[in-house]
Design a protein around this motif. Structure first.
Motif, PDB file in Angstrom:
ATOM      1  N   THR A  60       0.824  -1.210   0.000  1.00 12.97           N
ATOM      2  CA  THR A  60       0.000   0.000   0.000  1.00 12.97           C
ATOM      3  C   THR A  60       0.856   1.258   0.000  1.00 12.97           C
ATOM      4  O   THR A  60       0.546   2.236  -0.678  1.00 12.97           O
ATOM      5  N   PHE A  61       1.959   1.220   0.744  1.00 12.73           N
ATOM      6  CA  PHE A  61       2.859   2.384   0.793  1.00 12.73           C
ATOM      7  C   PHE A  61       3.462   2.684  -0.577  1.00 12.73           C
ATOM      8  O   PHE A  61       3.641   3.843  -0.941  1.00 12.73           O
ATOM      9  N   THR A  62       3.797   1.643  -1.343  1.00 17.45           N
ATOM     10  CA  THR A  62       4.473   1.841  -2.624  1.00 17.45           C
ATOM     11  C   THR A  62       3.517   1.921  -3.801  1.00 17.45           C
ATOM     12  O   THR A  62       3.906   2.405  -4.866  1.00 17.45           O
ATOM     13  N   ALA A  63       2.276   1.466  -3.635  1.00 19.82           N
ATOM     14  CA  ALA A  63       1.325   1.459  -4.752  1.00 19.82           C
ATOM     15  C   ALA A  63       0.822   2.852  -5.096  1.00 19.82           C
ATOM     16  O   ALA A  63       0.232   3.062  -6.152  1.00 19.82           O
ATOM     17  N   SER A  64       1.035   3.819  -4.204  1.00 15.79           N
ATOM     18  CA  SER A  64       0.565   5.183  -4.463  1.00 15.79           C
ATOM     19  C   SER A  64       1.422   5.904  -5.493  1.00 15.79           C
ATOM     20  O   SER A  64       1.051   6.966  -5.982  1.00 15.79           O
ATOM     21  N   GLY A  65       2.577   5.347  -5.835  1.00 11.21           N
ATOM     22  CA  GLY A  65       3.454   5.977  -6.818  1.00 11.21           C
ATOM     23  C   GLY A  65       4.781   6.365  -6.203  1.00 11.21           C
ATOM     24  O   GLY A  65       4.861   6.637  -5.002  1.00 11.21           O
ATOM     25  N   PRO A  66       5.849   6.412  -6.999  1.00  9.77           N
ATOM     26  CA  PRO A  66       7.181   6.689  -6.440  1.00  9.77           C
ATOM     27  C   PRO A  66       7.419   8.136  -6.025  1.00  9.77           C
ATOM     28  O   PRO A  66       8.356   8.407  -5.283  1.00  9.77           O
ATOM     29  N   PHE A  67       6.575   9.061  -6.487  1.00  7.86           N
ATOM     30  CA  PHE A  67       6.833  10.478  -6.218  1.00  7.86           C
ATOM     31  C   PHE A  67       5.807  11.114  -5.284  1.00  7.86           C
ATOM     32  O   PHE A  67       5.810  12.330  -5.104  1.00  7.86           O
ATOM     33  N   VAL A  68       4.907  10.295  -4.726  1.00 11.12           N
ATOM     34  CA  VAL A  68       3.925  10.798  -3.766  1.00 11.12           C
ATOM     35  C   VAL A  68       3.855   9.834  -2.589  1.00 11.12           C
ATOM     36  O   VAL A  68       4.288   8.695  -2.677  1.00 11.12           O
ATOM     37  N   GLY A  69       3.306  10.299  -1.479  1.00 15.72           N
ATOM     38  CA  GLY A  69       3.134   9.441  -0.315  1.00 15.72           C
ATOM     39  C   GLY A  69       4.261   9.584   0.696  1.00 15.72           C
ATOM     40  O   GLY A  69       5.124  10.451   0.592  1.00 15.72           O
ATOM     41  N   PHE A  70       4.256   8.688   1.672  1.00 12.65           N
ATOM     42  CA  PHE A  70       5.187   8.774   2.792  1.00 12.65           C
ATOM     43  C   PHE A  70       6.625   8.448   2.401  1.00 12.65           C
ATOM     44  O   PHE A  70       7.564   8.931   3.026  1.00 12.65           O
ATOM     45  N   ILE A  71       6.808   7.595   1.399  1.00 12.67           N
ATOM     46  CA  ILE A  71       8.161   7.221   1.005  1.00 12.67           C
ATOM     47  C   ILE A  71       8.455   7.757  -0.398  1.00 12.67           C
ATOM     48  O   ILE A  71       9.168   7.124  -1.178  1.00 12.67           O
ATOM     49  N   ALA A  72       7.936   8.926  -0.697  1.00 11.66           N
ATOM     50  CA  ALA A  72       8.122   9.521  -2.019  1.00 11.66           C
ATOM     51  C   ALA A  72       9.589   9.878  -2.256  1.00 11.66           C
ATOM     52  O   ALA A  72      10.322  10.253  -1.334  1.00 11.66           O
ATOM     53  N   ILE A  73      10.009   9.746  -3.502  1.00  9.16           N
ATOM     54  CA  ILE A  73      11.363  10.135  -3.903  1.00  9.16           C
ATOM     55  C   ILE A  73      11.455  11.656  -3.902  1.00  9.16           C
ATOM     56  O   ILE A  73      10.588  12.343  -4.431  1.00  9.16           O
ATOM     57  N   SER A  74      12.511  12.185  -3.341  1.00 12.95           N
ATOM     58  CA  SER A  74      12.681  13.634  -3.267  1.00 12.95           C
ATOM     59  C   SER A  74      13.454  14.135  -4.488  1.00 12.95           C
ATOM     60  O   SER A  74      14.208  13.384  -5.112  1.00 12.95           O
ATOM     61  N   PRO A  75      13.302  15.417  -4.810  1.00  9.29           N
ATOM     62  CA  PRO A  75      14.045  15.996  -5.944  1.00  9.29           C
ATOM     63  C   PRO A  75      15.448  16.453  -5.554  1.00  9.29           C
ATOM     64  O   PRO A  75      15.997  17.366  -6.180  1.00  9.29           O
ATOM     65  N   LYS A  76      16.037  15.838  -4.534  1.00  8.71           N
ATOM     66  CA  LYS A  76      17.330  16.266  -4.007  1.00  8.71           C
ATOM     67  C   LYS A  76      18.427  16.356  -5.074  1.00  8.71           C
ATOM     68  O   LYS A  76      19.218  17.303  -5.061  1.00  8.71           O
ATOM     69  N   PRO A  77      18.524  15.390  -6.025  1.00  8.07           N
ATOM     70  CA  PRO A  77      19.578  15.510  -7.039  1.00  8.07           C
ATOM     71  C   PRO A  77      19.482  16.784  -7.896  1.00  8.07           C
ATOM     72  O   PRO A  77      20.488  17.223  -8.443  1.00  8.07           O
ATOM     73  N   PHE A  78      18.292  17.367  -7.990  1.00  9.27           N
ATOM     74  CA  PHE A  78      18.114  18.571  -8.799  1.00  9.27           C
ATOM     75  C   PHE A  78      18.399  19.853  -8.000  1.00  9.27           C
ATOM     76  O   PHE A  78      18.510  20.923  -8.595  1.00  9.27           O
ATOM     77  N   LEU A  79      18.476  19.731  -6.677  1.00 10.34           N
ATOM     78  CA  LEU A  79      18.633  20.927  -5.848  1.00 10.34           C
ATOM     79  C   LEU A  79      19.976  21.606  -6.049  1.00 10.34           C
ATOM     80  O   LEU A  79      20.124  22.792  -5.760  1.00 10.34           O
ATOM     81  N   GLN A  80      20.953  20.865  -6.539  1.00  4.12           N
ATOM     82  CA  GLN A  80      22.279  21.458  -6.797  1.00  4.12           C
ATOM     83  C   GLN A  80      22.223  22.514  -7.908  1.00  4.12           C
ATOM     84  O   GLN A  80      23.135  23.332  -8.037  1.00  4.12           O
ATOM     85  N   PHE A  81      21.145  22.487  -8.715  1.00 10.93           N
ATOM     86  CA  PHE A  81      21.014  23.443  -9.811  1.00 10.93           C
ATOM     87  C   PHE A  81      20.133  24.629  -9.443  1.00 10.93           C
ATOM     88  O   PHE A  81      19.853  25.466 -10.290  1.00 10.93           O
ATOM     89  N   MET A  82      19.714  24.686  -8.171  1.00 12.26           N
ATOM     90  CA  MET A  82      18.823  25.788  -7.761  1.00 12.26           C
ATOM     91  C   MET A  82      19.584  27.057  -7.430  1.00 12.26           C
ATOM     92  O   MET A  82      18.989  28.108  -7.218  1.00 12.26           O
ATOM     93  N   LYS A  83      20.905  26.992  -7.347  1.00  9.83           N
ATOM     94  CA  LYS A  83      21.707  28.162  -6.978  1.00  9.83           C
ATOM     95  C   LYS A  83      21.866  29.108  -8.164  1.00  9.83           C
ATOM     96  O   LYS A  83      21.971  28.665  -9.303  1.00  9.83           O
TER      97      LYS A  83
END
Length: 255
Positions: A232-255
Protein backbone atom coordinates in the motif's frame (compact mmCIF):
# COMPACT_ATOMS: atom_id res chain seq x y z
CA UNK A 1 -6.22 2.41 -7.75
CA UNK A 2 -3.16 4.65 -7.70
CA UNK A 3 -5.31 7.78 -7.52
CA UNK A 4 -7.20 6.46 -4.50
CA UNK A 5 -4.02 5.48 -2.68
CA UNK A 6 -2.12 8.71 -3.25
CA UNK A 7 -5.05 10.79 -1.97
CA UNK A 8 -5.94 8.65 1.06
CA UNK A 9 -2.83 6.57 1.74
CA UNK A 10 -2.85 6.71 5.55
CA UNK A 11 -6.63 6.23 5.77
CA UNK A 12 -6.52 3.16 3.52
CA UNK A 13 -3.66 1.57 5.46
CA UNK A 14 -5.50 2.18 8.73
CA UNK A 15 -8.69 0.72 7.22
CA UNK A 16 -6.82 -2.40 6.06
CA UNK A 17 -5.33 -2.88 9.53
CA UNK A 18 -8.71 -2.52 11.21
CA UNK A 19 -10.29 -4.86 8.65
CA UNK A 20 -7.83 -7.72 9.24
CA UNK A 21 -7.93 -7.23 13.01
CA UNK A 22 -11.73 -7.42 12.87
CA UNK A 23 -11.62 -10.52 10.64
CA UNK A 24 -9.13 -12.17 12.99
CA UNK A 25 -11.29 -11.32 16.00
CA UNK A 26 -14.38 -12.67 14.25
CA UNK A 27 -12.60 -15.93 13.38
CA UNK A 28 -11.49 -16.40 16.98
CA UNK A 29 -14.97 -15.61 18.31
CA UNK A 30 -16.66 -18.03 15.92
CA UNK A 31 -14.11 -20.75 16.68
CA UNK A 32 -14.56 -20.43 20.45
CA UNK A 33 -18.28 -19.68 20.52
CA UNK A 34 -20.21 -22.56 22.08
CA UNK A 35 -22.99 -22.14 19.53
CA UNK A 36 -20.63 -22.68 16.59
CA UNK A 37 -18.03 -24.90 18.23
CA UNK A 38 -19.53 -28.23 17.19
CA UNK A 39 -19.76 -27.10 13.57
CA UNK A 40 -16.28 -25.60 13.55
CA UNK A 41 -14.65 -28.69 15.09
CA UNK A 42 -15.76 -30.68 12.04
CA UNK A 43 -13.10 -28.79 10.09
CA UNK A 44 -10.34 -30.13 12.29
CA UNK A 45 -9.69 -33.13 10.05
CA UNK A 46 -8.67 -31.12 6.97
CA UNK A 47 -5.42 -32.44 5.53
CA UNK A 48 -2.49 -30.10 6.48
CA UNK A 49 -1.24 -29.49 2.90
CA UNK A 50 -4.60 -27.94 2.02
CA UNK A 51 -4.37 -25.71 5.09
CA UNK A 52 -0.95 -24.35 4.06
CA UNK A 53 -1.95 -23.85 0.43
CA UNK A 54 -3.51 -20.37 1.01
CA UNK A 55 -0.36 -19.23 2.82
CA UNK A 56 1.80 -20.31 -0.13
CA UNK A 57 -0.44 -18.52 -2.62
CA UNK A 58 -0.52 -15.40 -0.44
CA UNK A 59 3.27 -15.36 -0.12
CA UNK A 60 3.79 -15.76 -3.87
CA UNK A 61 1.18 -13.14 -4.82
CA UNK A 62 2.38 -10.60 -2.26
CA UNK A 63 6.03 -11.17 -3.19
CA UNK A 64 5.43 -10.75 -6.92
CA UNK A 65 3.35 -7.61 -6.43
CA UNK A 66 5.79 -6.05 -3.97
CA UNK A 67 8.74 -6.90 -6.23
CA UNK A 68 7.07 -5.25 -9.21
CA UNK A 69 6.32 -2.13 -7.19
CA UNK A 70 9.83 -1.88 -5.73
CA UNK A 71 11.36 -2.38 -9.18
CA UNK A 72 9.31 0.56 -10.43
CA UNK A 73 10.42 2.56 -7.37
CA UNK A 74 14.07 1.70 -8.06
CA UNK A 75 13.64 2.58 -11.75
CA UNK A 76 12.25 5.97 -10.71
CA UNK A 77 15.31 6.62 -8.53
CA UNK A 78 17.62 5.67 -11.39
CA UNK A 79 15.74 7.93 -13.81
CA UNK A 80 16.13 10.93 -11.49
CA UNK A 81 19.84 10.20 -11.09
CA UNK A 82 20.33 9.77 -14.85
CA UNK A 83 18.49 13.00 -15.66
CA UNK A 84 20.27 15.09 -13.02
CA UNK A 85 23.66 13.61 -13.92
CA UNK A 86 23.03 14.47 -17.57
CA UNK A 87 22.35 18.09 -16.65
CA UNK A 88 25.47 18.22 -14.47
CA UNK A 89 27.56 16.85 -17.35
CA UNK A 90 26.14 19.47 -19.71
CA UNK A 91 27.14 22.22 -17.27
CA UNK A 92 30.66 20.77 -16.93
CA UNK A 93 31.08 20.55 -20.70
CA UNK A 94 29.77 24.08 -21.15
CA UNK A 95 32.31 25.34 -18.62
CA UNK A 96 35.16 23.48 -20.30
CA UNK A 97 34.42 24.32 -23.95
CA UNK A 98 35.13 28.01 -24.75
CA UNK A 99 32.48 28.24 -27.48
CA UNK A 100 29.76 27.08 -25.07
CA UNK A 101 30.61 29.38 -22.18
CA UNK A 102 28.74 32.31 -23.66
CA UNK A 103 25.90 30.23 -25.12
CA UNK A 104 22.42 29.67 -23.71
CA UNK A 105 23.00 25.94 -23.15
CA UNK A 106 24.05 26.06 -19.44
CA UNK A 107 21.44 28.70 -18.59
CA UNK A 108 18.60 26.75 -20.22
CA UNK A 109 19.78 23.47 -18.69
CA UNK A 110 19.67 25.03 -15.21
CA UNK A 111 16.34 26.68 -15.97
CA UNK A 112 14.87 23.30 -16.94
CA UNK A 113 16.25 21.62 -13.80
CA UNK A 114 14.83 24.36 -11.60
CA UNK A 115 11.45 24.05 -13.32
CA UNK A 116 11.42 20.31 -12.64
CA UNK A 117 11.63 21.05 -8.91
CA UNK A 118 9.38 24.10 -8.77
CA UNK A 119 6.72 23.31 -11.35
CA UNK A 120 6.72 19.63 -12.33
CA UNK A 121 7.55 17.60 -9.23
CA UNK A 122 4.17 18.27 -7.62
CA UNK A 123 2.41 17.09 -10.80
CA UNK A 124 4.05 13.63 -10.81
CA UNK A 125 0.82 11.89 -9.83
CA UNK A 126 -1.59 9.46 -11.48
CA UNK A 127 -3.30 12.35 -13.28
CA UNK A 128 -0.38 12.32 -15.75
CA UNK A 129 -0.70 16.08 -16.26
CA UNK A 130 2.92 17.21 -16.40
CA UNK A 131 3.71 20.88 -16.04
CA UNK A 132 3.40 22.80 -19.34
CA UNK A 133 5.98 25.27 -18.02
CA UNK A 134 8.56 22.51 -17.55
CA UNK A 135 7.69 21.03 -20.92
CA UNK A 136 8.34 24.44 -22.52
CA UNK A 137 11.70 24.81 -20.77
CA UNK A 138 12.60 21.26 -21.79
CA UNK A 139 11.84 21.89 -25.46
CA UNK A 140 13.80 25.15 -25.42
CA UNK A 141 16.74 23.39 -23.80
CA UNK A 142 16.69 20.61 -26.41
CA UNK A 143 16.47 23.05 -29.30
CA UNK A 144 19.47 25.08 -28.14
CA UNK A 145 21.37 21.96 -27.07
CA UNK A 146 21.07 20.28 -30.47
CA UNK A 147 22.17 23.49 -32.18
CA UNK A 148 25.22 23.59 -29.94
CA UNK A 149 26.05 19.97 -30.86
CA UNK A 150 25.88 20.85 -34.57
CA UNK A 151 28.03 23.94 -34.08
CA UNK A 152 30.81 21.93 -32.44
CA UNK A 153 31.15 19.61 -35.40
CA UNK A 154 32.07 15.96 -35.23
CA UNK A 155 34.52 16.01 -32.32
CA UNK A 156 34.78 14.60 -28.82
CA UNK A 157 33.08 17.61 -27.23
CA UNK A 158 30.02 17.38 -29.48
CA UNK A 159 29.71 13.63 -28.85
CA UNK A 160 29.96 14.16 -25.09
CA UNK A 161 27.37 16.91 -25.20
CA UNK A 162 25.05 14.80 -27.32
CA UNK A 163 25.41 11.88 -24.91
CA UNK A 164 24.58 14.15 -21.95
CA UNK A 165 21.48 15.51 -23.71
CA UNK A 166 20.34 11.96 -24.45
CA UNK A 167 20.82 11.10 -20.77
CA UNK A 168 18.52 13.96 -19.80
CA UNK A 169 15.95 12.86 -22.37
CA UNK A 170 16.02 9.17 -21.40
CA UNK A 171 15.94 10.05 -17.69
CA UNK A 172 12.96 12.32 -18.15
CA UNK A 173 11.04 9.75 -20.21
CA UNK A 174 11.78 7.02 -17.68
CA UNK A 175 10.73 9.27 -14.79
CA UNK A 176 7.40 10.07 -16.41
CA UNK A 177 6.96 6.41 -17.34
CA UNK A 178 7.34 5.35 -13.70
CA UNK A 179 4.48 7.69 -12.76
CA UNK A 180 2.17 5.94 -15.21
CA UNK A 181 2.77 2.53 -13.60
CA UNK A 182 -0.21 1.20 -11.64
CA UNK A 183 -1.26 -2.02 -9.89
CA UNK A 184 -4.29 -3.93 -11.07
CA UNK A 185 -7.15 -3.72 -8.56
CA UNK A 186 -8.02 -7.39 -9.07
CA UNK A 187 -4.52 -8.40 -7.95
CA UNK A 188 -4.79 -6.36 -4.74
CA UNK A 189 -8.26 -7.77 -4.00
CA UNK A 190 -6.89 -11.28 -4.57
CA UNK A 191 -4.07 -10.66 -2.08
CA UNK A 192 -6.55 -9.44 0.54
CA UNK A 193 -8.77 -12.50 -0.03
CA UNK A 194 -5.78 -14.81 0.32
CA UNK A 195 -4.83 -13.00 3.54
CA UNK A 196 -8.25 -13.81 4.99
CA UNK A 197 -7.83 -17.46 3.95
CA UNK A 198 -4.46 -17.55 5.74
CA UNK A 199 -6.15 -16.41 8.95
CA UNK A 200 -8.83 -19.10 8.53
CA UNK A 201 -6.24 -21.79 7.80
CA UNK A 202 -4.23 -20.94 10.91
CA UNK A 203 -7.40 -21.02 13.01
CA UNK A 204 -8.39 -24.45 11.65
CA UNK A 205 -5.04 -25.93 12.72
CA UNK A 206 -5.55 -24.75 16.34
CA UNK A 207 -9.28 -25.36 16.84
CA UNK A 208 -8.96 -27.54 19.93
CA UNK A 209 -6.52 -25.22 21.75
CA UNK A 210 -8.13 -21.85 22.60
CA UNK A 211 -4.96 -20.05 23.80
CA UNK A 212 -2.91 -21.36 20.89
CA UNK A 213 -5.74 -20.36 18.55
CA UNK A 214 -5.73 -16.74 19.76
CA UNK A 215 -1.93 -16.53 19.59
CA UNK A 216 -1.71 -18.12 16.14
CA UNK A 217 -4.45 -15.95 14.60
CA UNK A 218 -2.87 -12.82 16.10
CA UNK A 219 0.52 -13.70 14.63
CA UNK A 220 -1.04 -14.58 11.28
CA UNK A 221 -2.85 -11.24 11.23
CA UNK A 222 0.35 -9.27 11.75
CA UNK A 223 2.18 -11.48 9.25
CA UNK A 224 -0.48 -10.77 6.61
CA UNK A 225 -0.58 -7.05 7.38
CA UNK A 226 3.17 -6.55 6.93
CA UNK A 227 3.40 -7.20 3.15
CA UNK A 228 -0.01 -5.66 2.47
CA UNK A 229 0.97 -2.43 4.26
CA UNK A 230 4.25 -2.35 2.35
CA UNK A 231 2.40 -2.78 -0.94
CA UNK A 232 0.00 0.00 0.00
CA UNK A 233 2.86 2.38 0.79
CA UNK A 234 4.47 1.84 -2.62
CA UNK A 235 1.33 1.46 -4.75
CA UNK A 236 0.57 5.18 -4.46
CA UNK A 237 3.45 5.98 -6.82
CA UNK A 238 7.18 6.69 -6.44
CA UNK A 239 6.83 10.48 -6.22
CA UNK A 240 3.92 10.80 -3.77
CA UNK A 241 3.13 9.44 -0.32
CA UNK A 242 5.19 8.77 2.79
CA UNK A 243 8.16 7.22 1.00
CA UNK A 244 8.12 9.52 -2.02
CA UNK A 245 11.36 10.14 -3.90
CA UNK A 246 12.68 13.63 -3.27
CA UNK A 247 14.04 16.00 -5.94
CA UNK A 248 17.33 16.27 -4.01
CA UNK A 249 19.58 15.51 -7.04
CA UNK A 250 18.11 18.57 -8.80
CA UNK A 251 18.63 20.93 -5.85
CA UNK A 252 22.28 21.46 -6.80
CA UNK A 253 21.01 23.44 -9.81
CA UNK A 254 18.82 25.79 -7.76
CA UNK A 255 21.71 28.16 -6.98
Amino acid sequence: MQTLLENHELLIILSVILFFVAVGGMIVWVSLCSFCKNVVLNLEGIVPPFVTFPAILFSLSATLTATTLWENYAAAIRSVQTESQGIATILDISAAVPSLKGSDVPALAKQYAQSVVRDEWATLTSDHNTSPITRKHYEEFLQVGYKAVDSLGNNAESKALMSAIESVTSGREARLGCVAFDVNQVRLCGIILLGILVQLAVAIVHLNKPKALITAVTMATFAVLTPISTITFTASGPFVGFIAISPKPFLQFMK
